[in-house]
Design an enzyme around this catalytic site. Structure first.
Site, mmCIF file in Angstrom:
data_model
loop_
_atom_site.group_PDB
_atom_site.id
_atom_site.type_symbol
_atom_site.label_atom_id
_atom_site.label_comp_id
_atom_site.label_asym_id
_atom_site.label_seq_id
_atom_site.Cartn_x
_atom_site.Cartn_y
_atom_site.Cartn_z
ATOM 1 N N HIS A 160 0.823 -1.229 0.000
ATOM 2 C CA HIS A 160 0.000 0.000 0.000
ATOM 3 C C HIS A 160 0.854 1.275 0.000
ATOM 4 O O HIS A 160 0.316 2.370 -0.159
ATOM 5 C CB HIS A 160 -0.934 0.034 1.212
ATOM 6 C CG HIS A 160 -1.958 -1.053 1.225
ATOM 7 N ND1 HIS A 160 -2.909 -1.192 0.233
ATOM 8 C CD2 HIS A 160 -2.184 -2.082 2.099
ATOM 9 C CE1 HIS A 160 -3.673 -2.253 0.503
ATOM 10 N NE2 HIS A 160 -3.250 -2.810 1.622
ATOM 11 N N ASP A 196 -2.420 -10.620 -2.344
ATOM 12 C CA ASP A 196 -2.976 -10.174 -1.060
ATOM 13 C C ASP A 196 -4.473 -9.881 -1.263
ATOM 14 O O ASP A 196 -4.906 -9.545 -2.373
ATOM 15 C CB ASP A 196 -2.241 -8.909 -0.598
ATOM 16 C CG ASP A 196 -2.648 -8.445 0.797
ATOM 17 O OD1 ASP A 196 -1.939 -8.780 1.754
ATOM 18 O OD2 ASP A 196 -3.680 -7.737 0.914
ATOM 19 N N HIS A 198 -6.082 -7.375 -0.367
ATOM 20 C CA HIS A 198 -6.308 -5.955 -0.672
ATOM 21 C C HIS A 198 -5.535 -5.542 -1.916
ATOM 22 O O HIS A 198 -4.441 -6.053 -2.182
ATOM 23 C CB HIS A 198 -5.855 -5.097 0.515
ATOM 24 C CG HIS A 198 -6.481 -5.491 1.820
ATOM 25 N ND1 HIS A 198 -5.887 -6.375 2.693
ATOM 26 C CD2 HIS A 198 -7.663 -5.115 2.378
ATOM 27 C CE1 HIS A 198 -6.668 -6.536 3.758
ATOM 28 N NE2 HIS A 198 -7.758 -5.782 3.595
ATOM 29 N N ASP A 285 -4.195 -13.202 3.679
ATOM 30 C CA ASP A 285 -5.452 -12.689 4.236
ATOM 31 C C ASP A 285 -6.644 -13.057 3.343
ATOM 32 O O ASP A 285 -7.778 -12.661 3.637
ATOM 33 C CB ASP A 285 -5.397 -11.171 4.524
ATOM 34 C CG ASP A 285 -4.708 -10.357 3.452
ATOM 35 O OD1 ASP A 285 -4.395 -10.901 2.383
ATOM 36 O OD2 ASP A 285 -4.494 -9.143 3.687
HETATM 37 N N1 Q9C Z 1 -7.525 0.273 9.980
HETATM 38 C C1 Q9C Z 1 -2.381 -5.389 4.180
HETATM 39 O O1 Q9C Z 1 -2.956 -6.454 4.162
HETATM 40 N N2 Q9C Z 1 -7.776 -1.816 7.250
HETATM 41 N N3 Q9C Z 1 -2.955 -4.271 4.598
HETATM 42 C C2 Q9C Z 1 -8.802 -0.875 7.052
HETATM 43 C C3 Q9C Z 1 -7.833 0.781 8.700
HETATM 44 C C4 Q9C Z 1 -6.695 -1.684 6.346
HETATM 45 C C5 Q9C Z 1 -4.332 -4.289 5.022
HETATM 46 C C6 Q9C Z 1 -9.044 0.066 8.153
HETATM 47 C C7 Q9C Z 1 -6.238 -3.017 5.849
HETATM 48 C C8 Q9C Z 1 -4.844 -2.933 5.303
HETATM 49 C C9 Q9C Z 1 -0.942 -5.309 3.799
HETATM 50 ZN ZN ZN Z 2 -4.051 -7.374 2.717
#
Ligand code: Q9C
Ligand code: ZN
Length: 342
Positions: A160, A196, A198, A285
């Protein structure tokens, strides 16, 4: 298989993150890498190779220099402002506001460089992110020296993180740094395949205009999932990079049946691109029990995922991204590696 890890990567211990309106303990814990490391050793892969210190030059070749300076200084500046605990942004740059003003205040700079409120900066964040990046770079060097499979136990994750942007638990883009290192080592075309849950908005941004590095991703539809504003199917790259970005969003609830068709499409695109090396941005994930995700892959499916990537016939550098079901991440990662080894 050589695998790379430094215990320095444990020093990022985020406290809380904002998740859909509530403050919750950080999902991206140091325990994640402990469990993966233990699974690798129990699986007979031996102890990790410690990354060598390649300095900041490779980081600055891909990320904005002022952004790298910000990351290194953010927590000391936060403390100098009288704060303790986690540094998190709370004011962002909207349309019509001054994107060109980085700001002197630590609060301004957190909002300038951050894109969410779930990615805390604490005392050890810079050190951990720095060594996570060095882990990816050292694994890339091993591939450049002839290894056909290497595993970078990166943590914190990276996909990200953009040229001048942190978010989604990511600070420096480990997979993109590795892909760039493989380019420098003589691979004319490199594919970053991101599995991943996301969308890897940071990796996409870094290679958006480039033809030499393909970015392809299978992820949850941004209509329903983070990062919400990136990862739609009509994002295909621009300029020289037009057609070198491929996004394959899938609905929540996706099982292997649907996933494997998308994986075939992704792998075929990497072949068509002419990549001679692959960086696998690996998040587990997508597992059915992940606490923040909505796909339904089973542990055994990860073996087939690895097997399909291996069929590309290229050297593969695995870079760890997400996976938050801590008790299961080790098993799931080992299945991918077993599949890659065939
Ligand atoms: N706390 C990876 O898997 N969550 N990142 C959404 C914010 C973000 C995941 C709300 C998820 C990021 C590398
Ligand atoms: Zn992720």
């Amino acid at each position: 298989m050589k695998w790379f890890f430094s215990s320095q990567q444990r020093t990022h211990q985020g406290g809380v993150e904002m998740n859909r309106g509530t403050m919750v303990p950080c999902h991206e814990s140091a325990e994640r890498c402990d469990i993966i490391a233990a699974a690798l050793q129990a699986g007979g892969y031996g102890p990790p190779t410690a990354p060598t210190d390649g300095g900041e030059a490779p980081l600055r070749a891909l990320h904005d220099g002022a952004y790298v300076d910000f990351l290194r200084q953010a927590y000391p500046d936060w403390q100098a402002s009288g704060r303790s605990g986690s540094a998190l942004p709370f004011t962002f740059v909207g349309p019509g506001m001054r994107r060109d003003r980085v700001g002197a205040s630590i609060f301004a700079r957190l909002g300038h460089y951050g894109f969410d409120v779930g990615t805390p900066i604490v005392e050890g964040t810079w050190n951990a992110a720095y060594w996570s990046a060095q882990t990816a770079l050292s694994a890339a060097a091993a591939i450049a020296q002839g290894e056909t499979l290497a595993f970078a136990l990166c943590r914190p994750p990276g996909h990200h993180a953009g040229r001048a942007q942190f978010g989604g638990y990511c600070y420096l883009n480990n997979a993109a740094l590795a892909a760039q290192a493989l380019r420098h080592a003589g691979h004319q075309r490199v594919a970053v395949l991101d599995v991943d849950y996301h969308h890897g908005n940071g990796t996409q941004e870094l290679f958006w205009n480039r033809q030499d590095v393909f970015y392809g991703s299978i992820h949850a539809d941004p209509e329903t999932d983070f990062p919400f504003f990136s990862g739609f199917a009509d994002e295909t790259g621009e300029g020289a990079g037009h057609g070198a970005t491929l996004n394959l969003p899938l609905p929540q609830g996706t099982t292997w049946d649907t996933y494997q068709t998308a994986l075939d499409t992704l792998c075929q695109a990497a072949t068509n691109h002419g990549a001679s090396a692959v960086v696998l941005s690996l998040g587990v994930d997508t597992w059915q029990g992940d606490p923040i995700s909505g796909f339904s892959l089973q542990t055994s499916d990860f073996y087939h995922l690895g097997q399909r990537i291996a069929r590309l016939g290229c050297p593969v550098l695995v870079v760890m991204e997400g996976g938050y079901a801590v008790a299961e991440v080790g098993h799931n990662v080992l299945k991918v590696i077993a599949g890659l080894r065939g």
